[in-house]
Design a protein around this motif. Sequence first.
Motif, PDB file in Angstrom:
ATOM      1  N   VAL A  32     -36.929  87.782  63.575  1.00 49.51           N
ATOM      2  CA  VAL A  32     -37.212  89.198  63.844  1.00 49.51           C
ATOM      3  C   VAL A  32     -38.449  89.327  64.731  1.00 49.51           C
ATOM      4  N   PHE A  33     -39.476  88.535  64.440  1.00 51.79           N
ATOM      5  CA  PHE A  33     -40.704  88.587  65.230  1.00 51.79           C
ATOM      6  C   PHE A  33     -40.437  88.195  66.682  1.00 51.79           C
ATOM      7  N   VAL A  34     -39.781  87.070  66.894  1.00 54.55           N
ATOM      8  CA  VAL A  34     -39.541  86.597  68.265  1.00 54.55           C
ATOM      9  C   VAL A  34     -38.620  87.550  69.015  1.00 54.55           C
ATOM     10  N   ALA A  35     -37.578  88.025  68.357  1.00 54.21           N
ATOM     11  CA  ALA A  35     -36.656  88.965  69.009  1.00 54.21           C
ATOM     12  C   ALA A  35     -37.383  90.258  69.378  1.00 54.21           C
ATOM     13  N   SER A  36     -38.153  90.798  68.447  1.00 57.28           N
ATOM     14  CA  SER A  36     -38.897  92.039  68.714  1.00 57.28           C
ATOM     15  C   SER A  36     -39.886  91.855  69.852  1.00 57.28           C
ATOM     16  N   PHE A  37     -40.624  90.765  69.809  1.00 55.24           N
ATOM     17  CA  PHE A  37     -41.617  90.478  70.837  1.00 55.24           C
ATOM     18  C   PHE A  37     -40.954  90.378  72.205  1.00 55.24           C
ATOM     19  N   GLY A  58     -32.720  88.413  73.667  1.00 51.08           N
ATOM     20  CA  GLY A  58     -33.859  88.418  72.748  1.00 51.08           C
ATOM     21  C   GLY A  58     -33.433  88.096  71.324  1.00 51.08           C
ATOM     22  N   ILE A  59     -32.315  88.670  70.900  1.00 55.67           N
ATOM     23  CA  ILE A  59     -31.808  88.399  69.550  1.00 55.67           C
ATOM     24  C   ILE A  59     -31.390  86.939  69.427  1.00 55.67           C
ATOM     25  N   ALA A  60     -30.689  86.425  70.432  1.00 56.55           N
ATOM     26  CA  ALA A  60     -30.273  85.018  70.401  1.00 56.55           C
ATOM     27  C   ALA A  60     -31.489  84.091  70.385  1.00 56.55           C
TER      28      ALA A  60
END
Length: 82
Positions: A32-37, A58-60
Amino acid sequence: ASNLRLALAAALGVGLVFGLIGRVPFWIAAAVFVASFTILFEWPITPRERRLRRIAEGIALGLVTGVVVTLVFERLFLVRLP
């Protein structure tokens, strides 16, 4: 603009530490953090017609990063994650 980006990065980090860690499995929190960022920082520089693709990327990226980080820490470094 750079102060806004710094504040956004800090807010995401604080959200990760106080909002996700310990409440959900670590790999989900990291994902969630990496996708959001990725999504939030790519949004302003992505042309309107390519934004849906950037969201999917981003989600992937978040999912792959969450799983890989978890496996590396738990299997390679032998660190139990929350």
